[in-house]
Scaffold this motif. Structure first.
Motif, PDB file in Angstrom:
ATOM      1  N   GLN A  82     -64.565 111.206  -6.929  1.00  0.00           N
ATOM      2  CA  GLN A  82     -63.535 110.083  -6.534  1.00  0.00           C
ATOM      3  C   GLN A  82     -64.062 108.925  -5.977  1.00  0.00           C
ATOM      4  N   GLY A  83     -63.674 107.776  -6.303  1.00  0.00           N
ATOM      5  CA  GLY A  83     -63.791 106.746  -5.541  1.00  0.00           C
ATOM      6  C   GLY A  83     -63.083 106.581  -4.247  1.00  0.00           C
ATOM      7  N   SER A  84     -63.291 105.585  -3.409  1.00  0.00           N
ATOM      8  CA  SER A  84     -62.227 105.305  -2.257  1.00  0.00           C
ATOM      9  C   SER A  84     -60.892 104.792  -2.879  1.00  0.00           C
ATOM     10  N   LEU A  85     -59.886 105.236  -2.123  1.00  0.00           N
ATOM     11  CA  LEU A  85     -58.492 104.573  -2.327  1.00  0.00           C
ATOM     12  C   LEU A  85     -58.346 103.299  -1.590  1.00  0.00           C
ATOM     13  N   ASN A  86     -58.042 102.102  -2.185  1.00  0.00           N
ATOM     14  CA  ASN A  86     -57.572 100.980  -1.666  1.00  0.00           C
ATOM     15  C   ASN A  86     -56.141 100.777  -1.767  1.00  0.00           C
ATOM     16  N   PRO A  87     -55.551 100.470  -0.753  1.00  0.00           N
ATOM     17  CA  PRO A  87     -54.199 100.265  -0.305  1.00  0.00           C
ATOM     18  C   PRO A  87     -53.906  98.850  -0.900  1.00  0.00           C
ATOM     19  N   THR A  88     -52.797  98.665  -1.586  1.00  0.00           N
ATOM     20  CA  THR A  88     -52.402  97.463  -2.298  1.00  0.00           C
ATOM     21  C   THR A  88     -51.217  96.970  -1.920  1.00  0.00           C
ATOM     22  N   GLY A  89     -50.277  98.130  -1.756  1.00  0.00           N
ATOM     23  CA  GLY A  89     -48.873  97.915  -1.065  1.00  0.00           C
ATOM     24  C   GLY A  89     -47.929  97.436  -2.530  1.00  0.00           C
ATOM     25  N   ARG A  90     -48.611  97.315  -3.765  1.00  0.00           N
ATOM     26  CA  ARG A  90     -47.814  96.939  -4.945  1.00  0.00           C
ATOM     27  C   ARG A  90     -47.173  98.403  -5.535  1.00  0.00           C
ATOM     28  N   PRO A  91     -45.770  98.211  -5.661  1.00  0.00           N
ATOM     29  CA  PRO A  91     -45.254  99.497  -6.000  1.00  0.00           C
ATOM     30  C   PRO A  91     -45.562  99.954  -7.451  1.00  0.00           C
ATOM     31  N   ASP A  93     -48.975 100.065  -8.400  1.00  0.00           N
ATOM     32  CA  ASP A  93     -50.279 100.586  -8.426  1.00  0.00           C
ATOM     33  C   ASP A  93     -50.128 102.131  -8.073  1.00  0.00           C
ATOM     34  N   ASN A  94     -51.006 103.043  -8.654  1.00  0.00           N
ATOM     35  CA  ASN A  94     -50.962 104.302  -8.497  1.00  0.00           C
ATOM     36  C   ASN A  94     -52.419 104.811  -8.493  1.00  0.00           C
ATOM     37  N   ALA A  95     -52.766 105.546  -7.500  1.00  0.00           N
ATOM     38  CA  ALA A  95     -54.094 106.134  -7.665  1.00  0.00           C
ATOM     39  C   ALA A  95     -53.969 107.650  -7.559  1.00  0.00           C
ATOM     40  N   ILE A  96     -55.022 108.477  -8.182  1.00  0.00           N
ATOM     41  CA  ILE A  96     -55.090 109.838  -8.269  1.00  0.00           C
ATOM     42  C   ILE A  96     -55.629 110.295  -7.123  1.00  0.00           C
ATOM     43  N   ASP A  97     -55.193 111.285  -6.050  1.00  0.00           N
ATOM     44  CA  ASP A  97     -56.051 111.672  -5.126  1.00  0.00           C
ATOM     45  C   ASP A  97     -56.207 113.135  -5.582  1.00  0.00           C
ATOM     46  N   GLY A  98     -57.691 113.457  -6.260  1.00  0.00           N
ATOM     47  CA  GLY A  98     -57.916 114.814  -6.684  1.00  0.00           C
ATOM     48  C   GLY A  98     -58.221 114.673  -8.217  1.00  0.00           C
ATOM     49  N   GLY A 295     -49.175 102.723  -4.426  1.00  0.00           N
ATOM     50  CA  GLY A 295     -49.248 101.654  -3.643  1.00  0.00           C
ATOM     51  C   GLY A 295     -50.758 101.826  -3.336  1.00  0.00           C
ATOM     52  N   MET A 296     -51.586 102.561  -4.045  1.00  0.00           N
ATOM     53  CA  MET A 296     -53.130 102.388  -3.824  1.00  0.00           C
ATOM     54  C   MET A 296     -53.470 102.530  -5.244  1.00  0.00           C
ATOM     55  N   LEU A 297     -54.994 102.112  -5.096  1.00  0.00           N
ATOM     56  CA  LEU A 297     -55.752 102.074  -6.465  1.00  0.00           C
ATOM     57  C   LEU A 297     -57.126 102.819  -5.911  1.00  0.00           C
TER      58      LEU A 297
END
Length: 340
Positions: A82-91, A93-98, A295-297
């Motif tokens: 997994q790459g680092s999760l970067n906060p964007t604040g955009r509703p 934007d979605n990142a997968i943690d795992g 809210g993250m990518l």
């Protein structure tokens, strides 16, 4: 000399492939959810000049005499970490943690995508047009979603975001196959002061966040960790729209990249296994999948320091292999001169 020159050629070819992979890694160091690759090598077959022998009464044993014939590409491995999760604040934007991948499709909204009991996906054409094809299914970790003019949830390239329809109480989100439209009914999370039991699964549909639900304007929406999409209506009423679907693979390193941050199953990746929908019998298995962080990518997992170091090593190896060829050529020239 000829053998050494061919060994040098094989080394130059191998290092060139390594530089190609490193160059692609560096070029995509800022690409959303990009997974870096690495190259490994193996030696080719060896020429045996003398065979080894075991010890006997009068003499001890001897080792075999072999000359290597160069180097060969062994594998190009993808680092699926997994790459680092970067906060964007955009509703959107979605990142997968795992672990896990989003499911996206290209095709008509009426192309039915069903989920079997063992969690596998089947796409079939149901629009009645003989020239049309079933929806093409792809997988991605790029969660940069957008809404088009009709409210459809899509990728930046227009591919549809697939998810589960939601049913709760007397309402259900479904597709009207006769009209080819997605019908989004109001599925409240509470009714008569009690929490509504929600159910998702059985069929994948393109997700949409409409302007209105049940005659009430959508003023906002949220995406929860399990992919559940909730819309806030006028009067602070909350309705569930759908659930973003996710899939996993036994060997995600075996996926084949098709560009645009998307993958398709490969011969060695295994079949996609879907995350169970909310309220299904095997919902507990969803804990094995990653969480959706709104809210993250997810950023690229390329380590530039490592890539620059590997690039220097590959460059020096390439130069050394070219020197082997020029040295072999000089020796051959000396032999020709001796004949003269």
């Amino acid at each position: 000399m000829i053998k050494s020159m061919y060994s040098g050629i094989s080394g130059m070819n191998a290092q060139q492939k390594k530089l190609d992979v490193i160059g692609n890694n560096i070029a995509n160091s800022g690409t959303t959810s990009f997974k870096s690759s690495r190259v490994t090598f193996q030696d080719t077959m060896r020429e045996t000049i003398g065979k080894g022998s075991g010890p006997v009464l009068a003499l001890g044993g001897s080792n075999p005499k072999q000359i290597g014939m160069g180097v060969n590409l062994q594998s190009i491995e993808v680092n699926t970490g997994q790459g680092s999760l970067n906060p964007t604040g955009r509703p959107l934007d979605n990142a997968i943690d795992g672990s896990g991948y989003f499911i996206v499709g290209k095709g008509s909204i009426t192309d039915k995508v069903t989920v079997s009991e063992d969690g596998h996906i089947t796409s079939e054409e149901t629009s009645g047009n003989e020239d049309s094809k079933a929806m093409d299914i792809y997988y991605t970790r790029d969660g940069e979603f957008k809404r088009d003019s009709l409210g459809n949830l899509v990728t930046p390239n227009g591919y549809r975001i697939m998810g589960y329809a939601i049913s709760g109480g007397d309402s259900v989100t479904s597709i009207d196959y006769s009209s080819g439209k997605l019908v989004v009914n109001k599925v409240p999370i509470e009714k008569d002061g009690k929490e509504v039991e929600l159910t998702a699964g059985g069929e994948l549909i393109p997700l949409v966040i409409p302007e209105e639900i049940g005659g009430k304007k959508v003023s906002g929406f949220t995406i929860e960790k399990d992919g559940l999409i909730k819309a806030t209506l006028e009067g602070s009423e909350v309705s569930v729209i759908g659930q973003i679907a996710m899939a996993s693979f036994v060997n995600d390193g075996g996926l084949e990249g098709v560009g645009q941050n998307m993958y398709v199953p490969g011969a060695n990746s295994g079949q996609p296994l879907l995350r169970p929908g909310k309220g299904s019998e095997n919902e507990a298995e969803a804990a094995a999948y990653g969480s959706i962080i709104n809210g993250m990518l997810e950023m690229s997992n390329v380590d530039l320091a490592v890539e620059f170091t590997e690039m220097i090593v590959a460059s020096r190896s390439f130069q050394a292999c070219s020197k082997v060829i020029t040295t072999g050529d000089e020796i051959l020239q000396e032999l020709v001169n001796l004949k003269r």
